[in-house]
Structures are given as structure tokens and as C-alpha cells.
Design a protein around this motif. Sequence first.
Motif, PDB file in Angstrom:
ATOM      1  N   TYR A   1       0.835  -1.199   0.000  1.00  0.00           N
ATOM      2  CA  TYR A   1       0.000   0.000   0.000  1.00  0.00           C
ATOM      3  C   TYR A   1       0.875   1.256   0.000  1.00  0.00           C
ATOM      4  O   TYR A   1       1.985   1.255   0.532  1.00  0.00           O
ATOM      5  N   THR A   2       0.328   2.329  -0.552  1.00  0.00           N
ATOM      6  CA  THR A   2       0.951   3.641  -0.446  1.00  0.00           C
ATOM      7  C   THR A   2      -0.155   4.679  -0.316  1.00  0.00           C
ATOM      8  O   THR A   2      -1.264   4.503  -0.839  1.00  0.00           O
ATOM      9  N   ARG A   3       0.128   5.752   0.399  1.00  0.00           N
ATOM     10  CA  ARG A   3      -0.905   6.757   0.678  1.00  0.00           C
ATOM     11  C   ARG A   3      -0.933   7.810  -0.436  1.00  0.00           C
ATOM     12  O   ARG A   3       0.082   8.427  -0.748  1.00  0.00           O
ATOM     13  N   ARG A   4      -2.125   8.008  -1.007  1.00  0.00           N
ATOM     14  CA  ARG A   4      -2.312   8.963  -2.096  1.00  0.00           C
ATOM     15  C   ARG A   4      -3.619   9.729  -1.899  1.00  0.00           C
ATOM     16  O   ARG A   4      -4.510   9.306  -1.164  1.00  0.00           O
ATOM     17  N   ARG A   5      -3.754  10.855  -2.595  1.00  0.00           N
ATOM     18  CA  ARG A   5      -4.970  11.661  -2.566  1.00  0.00           C
ATOM     19  C   ARG A   5      -6.030  11.055  -3.483  1.00  0.00           C
ATOM     20  O   ARG A   5      -5.742  10.637  -4.599  1.00  0.00           O
ATOM     21  N   VAL A   6      -7.282  11.017  -3.000  1.00  0.00           N
ATOM     22  CA  VAL A   6      -8.414  10.547  -3.795  1.00  0.00           C
ATOM     23  C   VAL A   6      -9.575  11.514  -3.603  1.00  0.00           C
ATOM     24  O   VAL A   6      -9.562  12.372  -2.713  1.00  0.00           O
ATOM     25  N   VAL A   7     -10.583  11.350  -4.442  1.00  0.00           N
ATOM     26  CA  VAL A   7     -11.781  12.185  -4.368  1.00  0.00           C
ATOM     27  C   VAL A   7     -12.955  11.312  -3.954  1.00  0.00           C
ATOM     28  O   VAL A   7     -13.278  10.323  -4.622  1.00  0.00           O
ATOM     29  N   LEU A   8     -13.601  11.675  -2.862  1.00  0.00           N
ATOM     30  CA  LEU A   8     -14.765  10.938  -2.385  1.00  0.00           C
ATOM     31  C   LEU A   8     -15.982  11.220  -3.267  1.00  0.00           C
ATOM     32  O   LEU A   8     -16.007  12.189  -4.037  1.00  0.00           O
ATOM     33  N   SER A   9     -17.009  10.382  -3.127  1.00  0.00           N
ATOM     34  CA  SER A   9     -18.250  10.598  -3.873  1.00  0.00           C
ATOM     35  C   SER A   9     -18.865  11.947  -3.562  1.00  0.00           C
ATOM     36  O   SER A   9     -19.566  12.533  -4.397  1.00  0.00           O
ATOM     37  N   SER A  10     -18.581  12.474  -2.379  1.00  0.00           N
ATOM     38  CA  SER A  10     -19.086  13.789  -1.979  1.00  0.00           C
ATOM     39  C   SER A  10     -18.371  14.930  -2.682  1.00  0.00           C
ATOM     40  O   SER A  10     -18.821  16.076  -2.647  1.00  0.00           O
ATOM     41  N   GLY A  11     -17.233  14.635  -3.312  1.00  0.00           N
ATOM     42  CA  GLY A  11     -16.418  15.671  -3.942  1.00  0.00           C
ATOM     43  C   GLY A  11     -15.253  16.127  -3.089  1.00  0.00           C
ATOM     44  O   GLY A  11     -14.369  16.840  -3.578  1.00  0.00           O
TER      45      GLY A  11
ATOM     46  N   HIS B   1     -10.300  14.828 -12.129  1.00  0.00           N
ATOM     47  CA  HIS B   1     -10.951  13.726 -12.856  1.00  0.00           C
ATOM     48  C   HIS B   1     -10.939  12.437 -12.038  1.00  0.00           C
ATOM     49  O   HIS B   1     -11.201  11.367 -12.585  1.00  0.00           O
ATOM     50  N   ASN B   2     -10.630  12.546 -10.759  1.00  0.00           N
ATOM     51  CA  ASN B   2     -10.544  11.381  -9.866  1.00  0.00           C
ATOM     52  C   ASN B   2      -9.572  10.358 -10.436  1.00  0.00           C
ATOM     53  O   ASN B   2      -9.808   9.147 -10.388  1.00  0.00           O
ATOM     54  N   ALA B   3      -8.476  10.859 -11.010  1.00  0.00           N
ATOM     55  CA  ALA B   3      -7.454   9.994 -11.605  1.00  0.00           C
ATOM     56  C   ALA B   3      -6.163  10.087 -10.799  1.00  0.00           C
ATOM     57  O   ALA B   3      -5.878  11.110 -10.162  1.00  0.00           O
ATOM     58  N   ARG B   4      -5.398   9.029 -10.844  1.00  0.00           N
ATOM     59  CA  ARG B   4      -4.109   8.959 -10.153  1.00  0.00           C
ATOM     60  C   ARG B   4      -3.015   9.443 -11.089  1.00  0.00           C
ATOM     61  O   ARG B   4      -2.878   8.953 -12.204  1.00  0.00           O
ATOM     62  N   LEU B   5      -2.232  10.412 -10.636  1.00  0.00           N
ATOM     63  CA  LEU B   5      -1.123  10.920 -11.438  1.00  0.00           C
ATOM     64  C   LEU B   5       0.106  10.042 -11.214  1.00  0.00           C
ATOM     65  O   LEU B   5       0.489   9.766 -10.078  1.00  0.00           O
TER      66      LEU B   5
ATOM     67  N   ALA C   1       7.620  14.731  -2.406  1.00  0.00           N
ATOM     68  CA  ALA C   1       7.053  15.795  -1.576  1.00  0.00           C
ATOM     69  C   ALA C   1       5.539  15.892  -1.728  1.00  0.00           C
ATOM     70  O   ALA C   1       4.841  16.315  -0.800  1.00  0.00           O
ATOM     71  N   ASN C   2       5.031  15.506  -2.894  1.00  0.00           N
ATOM     72  CA  ASN C   2       3.601  15.663  -3.179  1.00  0.00           C
ATOM     73  C   ASN C   2       2.832  14.341  -3.169  1.00  0.00           C
ATOM     74  O   ASN C   2       1.674  14.311  -3.584  1.00  0.00           O
ATOM     75  N   HIS C   3       3.452  13.266  -2.690  1.00  0.00           N
ATOM     76  CA  HIS C   3       2.804  11.949  -2.626  1.00  0.00           C
ATOM     77  C   HIS C   3       2.264  11.534  -3.994  1.00  0.00           C
ATOM     78  O   HIS C   3       1.110  11.134  -4.141  1.00  0.00           O
ATOM     79  N   ILE C   4       3.144  11.651  -4.999  1.00  0.00           N
ATOM     80  CA  ILE C   4       2.825  11.261  -6.367  1.00  0.00           C
ATOM     81  C   ILE C   4       3.755  10.120  -6.757  1.00  0.00           C
ATOM     82  O   ILE C   4       4.931  10.090  -6.385  1.00  0.00           O
ATOM     83  N   ASP C   5       3.251   9.175  -7.538  1.00  0.00           N
ATOM     84  CA  ASP C   5       4.060   8.034  -7.952  1.00  0.00           C
ATOM     85  C   ASP C   5       5.096   8.443  -8.992  1.00  0.00           C
ATOM     86  O   ASP C   5       4.770   9.127  -9.966  1.00  0.00           O
ATOM     87  N   PHE C   6       6.340   7.994  -8.788  1.00  0.00           N
ATOM     88  CA  PHE C   6       7.438   8.264  -9.716  1.00  0.00           C
ATOM     89  C   PHE C   6       7.990   6.943 -10.217  1.00  0.00           C
ATOM     90  O   PHE C   6       8.375   6.075  -9.425  1.00  0.00           O
ATOM     91  N   LEU C   7       8.023   6.770 -11.527  1.00  0.00           N
ATOM     92  CA  LEU C   7       8.597   5.586 -12.153  1.00  0.00           C
ATOM     93  C   LEU C   7       9.911   5.988 -12.817  1.00  0.00           C
ATOM     94  O   LEU C   7       9.916   6.774 -13.770  1.00  0.00           O
ATOM     95  N   ASP C   8      11.008   5.481 -12.315  1.00  0.00           N
ATOM     96  CA  ASP C   8      12.341   5.857 -12.771  1.00  0.00           C
ATOM     97  C   ASP C   8      12.735   5.008 -13.978  1.00  0.00           C
ATOM     98  O   ASP C   8      12.927   3.800 -13.861  1.00  0.00           O
ATOM     99  N   LEU C   9      12.859   5.649 -15.143  1.00  0.00           N
ATOM    100  CA  LEU C   9      13.184   4.935 -16.381  1.00  0.00           C
ATOM    101  C   LEU C   9      14.636   5.125 -16.815  1.00  0.00           C
ATOM    102  O   LEU C   9      14.980   4.836 -17.969  1.00  0.00           O
TER     103      LEU C   9
END
Length: 331
Positions: free
Chosen positions: A94-104, A246-250, A289-297
Motif C-alpha cells: 500500500y501507499t498513501r495517495r490523494r483521492v476524491v470521495l463521492s461527496s467531492g 478527474h478522480n485519476a491517479r497521477l 514531496a507531493n505523494h505522487i508516484d514516480f517511475l524511474d526509467l
Amino acid sequence: MTESRTHTLFSFGTLRDERVQTALFGGAVPTSPAALAGYTTRPLKITDPAVIAASGLDEHLILERRLGASVEGAVLHLTDQELAAADAYEVDDYTRRRVVLSSGATTWAYLDAKPLRPAERIVVVGDSIAYGRCDPRGGWAGHLAAAHIAGNEAERRLFNLAVPGSTLADVGEQTPALLAARRPDTLLVAAGINDSAVPAAGTAAQADADLPAGSSSASDSDSEETADFARVAGSLDTLAATALGHNARLVVAGPSWLDEDRTRDYEGLRFTRARALALRAFLRAWCEANHIDFLDLWEPLRERTELFVDGLHPSAEGHRALYEHLDALGR
């Protein structure tokens, strides 16, 4: 003084259990019912003895994306210390990320640590490498699309909207208008190498030659790099807000290694490993710093000059190497 409960965390599993809360936080914490649209759950086998002891279960749930679905749960209101305890409780899957609830409302939630594994609808945006230039099969994104869609052809989609020559500023400007019709749950940004380029005319070496004896352009170059990366950060901030809207994961894919001997003067631009490495480090730090996933290529093409067409663009075999590395990191 009682510590303020400034954090909200969506829970759909064991963190709602009062016994778990007592073990982690010293007692029950304030909660409120909530739902998370666009998700479903699947089981996850747990092997950590401490987690099993706290929850009494060796199988927990993990979120995955599903258009039209919804997961019922609760929002926990936590202090800094309690949020840190929740982080420590969750296993590495698991990793902690920002999401959007049904309430907005936006909140924290624990998602799959491999960001492409739970995805259903992926949009790729970026530059010529993401576009798949020099590979008639569509590059690493083409390989990713084939593997992703093969898992569930009826439901899974991958849209490659990369445009050769794009900078992150271009991607930040163009992407918002492209997303609504495609309903993505994951936005994979694979751009930035063009942001590391400098004009080939008047290269640093020539500029230094023109300076008076004892002078140096290093401070000017450092200032320019700082300004360039400040603009990169602004573009990333825009893309993060767009994805969340857009309730999408960056997910941000970093630059790949380049053969500097063949890219010093490429179509009027100068690419160097030093600048690309600086960009790589900046992107990694911004994502952390922003809790965003980074894929190192960076690594799959390192020193493998035979996998390049022109020093910057991978060959078909190079794109295959990039895909295999990205697949291992993200899926």
C-alpha cells in the motif's frame, strides 16, 4: 493541549475496526461514513505478523479501479501522529495517495503501491519517446497498451496522447481538454526531457570561451536551471490538479538515459546527461514531496548505446527494454 485532527483518511477495511484503532492510536478516533466512486476491492494476502496480530486477519482488501463502481467505507479524522501510525501499519503493498470521495471532498487513502496494477483506463501524455518514435509498434506505450488491454479487453483502455516535441508546459496546457471523453482513472505523464534541453547555438562551451579570463558562466547556468525547474514544478502542479479533478491517479515517468555523444546538437537543441540527471532528481523529489508516484526509467538504457537510433530516441529494442522495466515497477 489536544493535537488537532487535521488529516482525513478514507478506510474501507481494517482501520475502521475499533480494536485496530486502539492498537494503533490508543483508542477509537472520530469517523464519518463515506464512499469512494470509481473503485472496487480485491483481496490481498498479508504476511506481516504484526499486522495480522493487530487486525486478526491474514487477508485484507486493496482498492482497484472500476468504472461505475463504488466502495463504501468511512473517513477517519487523524492527528499527525495518528496518520504516521496508520502509515506504519500498512504493509509495503500500500501507499498513501490523494483521492476524491463521492461527496467531492479530497482525502487520503491507501492505494496499491504499484500504480498501474489497479488501473482500468490509462491516459499517457508526453513527448516523442512516450509517443513511440522510431518504433513502428508504438514504443513502450504500445507494449504497455497490449499487455494492459489483454488482461480484460472488455473493460480496460489505454489512450496514448503523447505529442513529439512536447514540454511539460505543453502537456499541462493540452491535457485538461482531452480527459473528459476518455474518463481516465490513471494519468501517466512521460515528458520532461525536452525541458532539460538548451539551445544548441551558443553552447556552454562556446559561452565560456567568450568570457574574460577567470570568469565563469556556472552561476548563470545554475540560475537558469533553477528557473527552468520552477516552471516544471508549475506544470506538474497543474497536472496534479487536473488528474485529481478527474478522480485519476497521477503517475510521473522520469527521463531515460541518453547517449550524450550523439545528442549534443539535436534539431537545434543540446541534450546532456548532467541536465537530464538534474531533471530526474527534481522530478523524484517533487513526486516524493507531493505523494505522487514516480517511475524511474533511467537505468534500463544506461550505457546500452546499441539500443538508440540517434542517441535520444530508443530503437524498437530500446522501447521493449523501457517497457519491461516500467512493467516491473508499475504493474
